[in-house]
Design an enzyme around this catalytic site. Structure first.
Site, PDB file in Angstrom:
ATOM      1  N   HIS A   1       0.814  -1.217   0.000  1.00 43.62           N
ATOM      2  CA  HIS A   1       0.000   0.000   0.000  1.00 43.62           C
ATOM      3  C   HIS A   1       0.848   1.269   0.000  1.00 43.62           C
ATOM      4  O   HIS A   1       1.828   1.358   0.717  1.00 43.62           O
ATOM      5  CB  HIS A   1      -0.903  -0.027   1.243  1.00 43.62           C
ATOM      6  CG  HIS A   1      -1.776   1.169   1.386  1.00 43.62           C
ATOM      7  ND1 HIS A   1      -1.757   1.983   2.496  1.00 43.62           N
ATOM      8  CD2 HIS A   1      -2.709   1.689   0.548  1.00 43.62           C
ATOM      9  CE1 HIS A   1      -2.645   2.951   2.345  1.00 43.62           C
ATOM     10  NE2 HIS A   1      -3.228   2.802   1.173  1.00 43.62           N
TER      11      HIS A   1
ATOM     12  N   HIS B   1       0.312  10.894  -1.858  1.00 43.56           N
ATOM     13  CA  HIS B   1      -0.951  10.692  -1.153  1.00 43.56           C
ATOM     14  C   HIS B   1      -1.351  11.937  -0.380  1.00 43.56           C
ATOM     15  O   HIS B   1      -2.430  12.481  -0.561  1.00 43.56           O
ATOM     16  CB  HIS B   1      -0.850   9.484  -0.210  1.00 43.56           C
ATOM     17  CG  HIS B   1      -2.165   9.079   0.375  1.00 43.56           C
ATOM     18  ND1 HIS B   1      -2.831   9.837   1.322  1.00 43.56           N
ATOM     19  CD2 HIS B   1      -2.955   7.997   0.147  1.00 43.56           C
ATOM     20  CE1 HIS B   1      -3.967   9.239   1.642  1.00 43.56           C
ATOM     21  NE2 HIS B   1      -4.063   8.126   0.948  1.00 43.56           N
TER      22      HIS B   1
END
Length: 276
Positions: free
Chosen positions: A5, A41
Site C-alpha cells: 500500500h 498521497h
C-alpha cells in the site's frame, strides 16, 4: 496478490517487494489541467505511515519500468501487478476524459516504452468516483489513436469508492467495460476493520462467483493484522492490500491457508475469474 500500500517513493518499490509484495499500489495526483503530476498521497493517510513521500509521476514510471523489465538490473520477477490509485477527486467531472488521455500518453512513453520492450506488469486503473468513468474511455481511445490498442490487454479497472455494487456495474456499462474488473473494498487501517466488516467484500465475491457477475477479482484494504488477514482469506478475496506484506505472507504460510492459497505469479492472469 499481496498488494503493498502507498508505494510512492522509488526506493519503496524494492522495500515492499523484498517484504513479500507481488503487487504495489501507487497514488497518482493530478494538476489543474488533468496531467498526472506526482506519486503522492498527502495528509491524512494510514496510521503508522509517512503520508508525504513523492516522486514526479514520470520518474516513478521509469523506475517501475526498470523493476518490471526482464533483464534489467533492477528487475523483480515477482512484481506482477500495479494499482494506480488515481486521485481524480481534485478534478471536475468533465476533466475525467482528459485525465485518462494524459495518463495513457504518460504510461505509453515512460512505462511501456512506446510498445518496445517496456514494463511487463499488469496495471489496474483505480478510480475513486463513478462519475469519472470517462477516464477509462479517454485512456482506451488514446492507446488506440497512438497505435497501441494491444496494450489494453495489460490494463484492468477498479472503482474504489465503496459504492453500491449495482451502481458500479452501471458505470462500467457507460464506459463500455466488459472485463478486467477488480473490485476493492475496505477502510483505512486507522479504523478497526470490524467496524466496517467484510459484508460488501463478500457481496463482491458473490458477484465474482455468480454466472452473471461482472467482477473478476476482489481485494480488501488496508490490512495489517493477522486476524483481519485470516478473515479476508476466509471471505475468499483474491488480493489483500497492506502496509506490512510480511504479515500477509506469514498468514498465507499457516497450515489453514497453505493448501488453499498461493502467491500469484506472472502466469496467473489477473483478469480471469479463478475457478475452484
Amino acid at each position: 496478490w499481496i498488494m503493498g500500500h502507498m508505494v510512492n517513493a522509488i526506493y519503496q518499490i524494492d522495500e515492499f517487494v523484498n517484504l513479500g509484495a507481488n503487487s504495489i499500489e501507487t497514488d497518482v495526483s493530478f494538476d489543474d489541467s488533468a496531467n498526472p503530476e506526482y506519486t503522492y498521497h498527502g495528509v491524512p493517510c494510514d496510521c503508522r505511515r509517512w503520508c508525504k513521500k513523492w516522486e514526479y509521476f514520470n520518474n516513478f514510471l521509469k523506475a517501475l519500468r526498470e523493476a518490471t523489465t526482464p533483464g534489467d538490473s533492477k528487475y523483480h520477477e515477482k512484481l506482477v501487478l500495479v494499482v494506480f490509485d488515481l486521485k481524480t477527486n481534485s478534478l471536475y467531472d468533465h476533466q475525467a476524459y482528459d485525465a485518462g488521455k494524459k495518463l495513457a500518453k504518460n504510461l505509453l512513453q515512460h512505462y511501456w516504452n512506446n510498445g518496445n520492450n517496456g514494463g511487463r506488469a499488469y496495471i489496474v486503473l483505480s478510480i475513486p468516483n463513478l462519475s469519472h468513468y470517462k477516464l477509462i474511455t479517454g485512456f482506451k481511445e488514446t492507446l488506440k489513436n497512438e497505435g497501441h490498442p494491444e496494450l489494453m490487454e495489460k490494463v484492468g479497472f477498479d472503482f474504489s469508492g465503496n459504492d453500491n455494487i449495482d451502481q458500479v456495474a452501471k458505470a462500467y456499462k457507460k464506459a463500455g467495460v466488459t472485463g478486467h474488473v477488480w473490485q476493492s473494498d475496505g477502510i483505512t487501517n486507522c479504523i478497526a476493520s470490524f467496524i466496517r466488516g467484510l459484508d460488501r467484500a463478500k457481496e463482491a465475491v458473490a458477484n465474482r462467483d455468480s454466472s452473471n457477475g461482472f467482477i473478476n477479482k476482489v481485494y480488501y484494504w488496508t490490512v495489517d493484522k493477522r486476524a483481519t488477514t485470516r478473515e479476508a482469506l476466509d471471505a475468499e478475496v483474491d488480493g489483500i492490500m497492506t502496509n506490512d506484506p510480511d504479515v500477509i505472507a506469514d498468514v498465507l504460510n499457516e497450515s489453514a491457508y497453505k493448501a488453499k492459497f498461493r502467491i500469484a505469479t506472472y502466469d496467473d492472469n489477473p483478469w480471469e475469474t479463478f475457478k475452484k
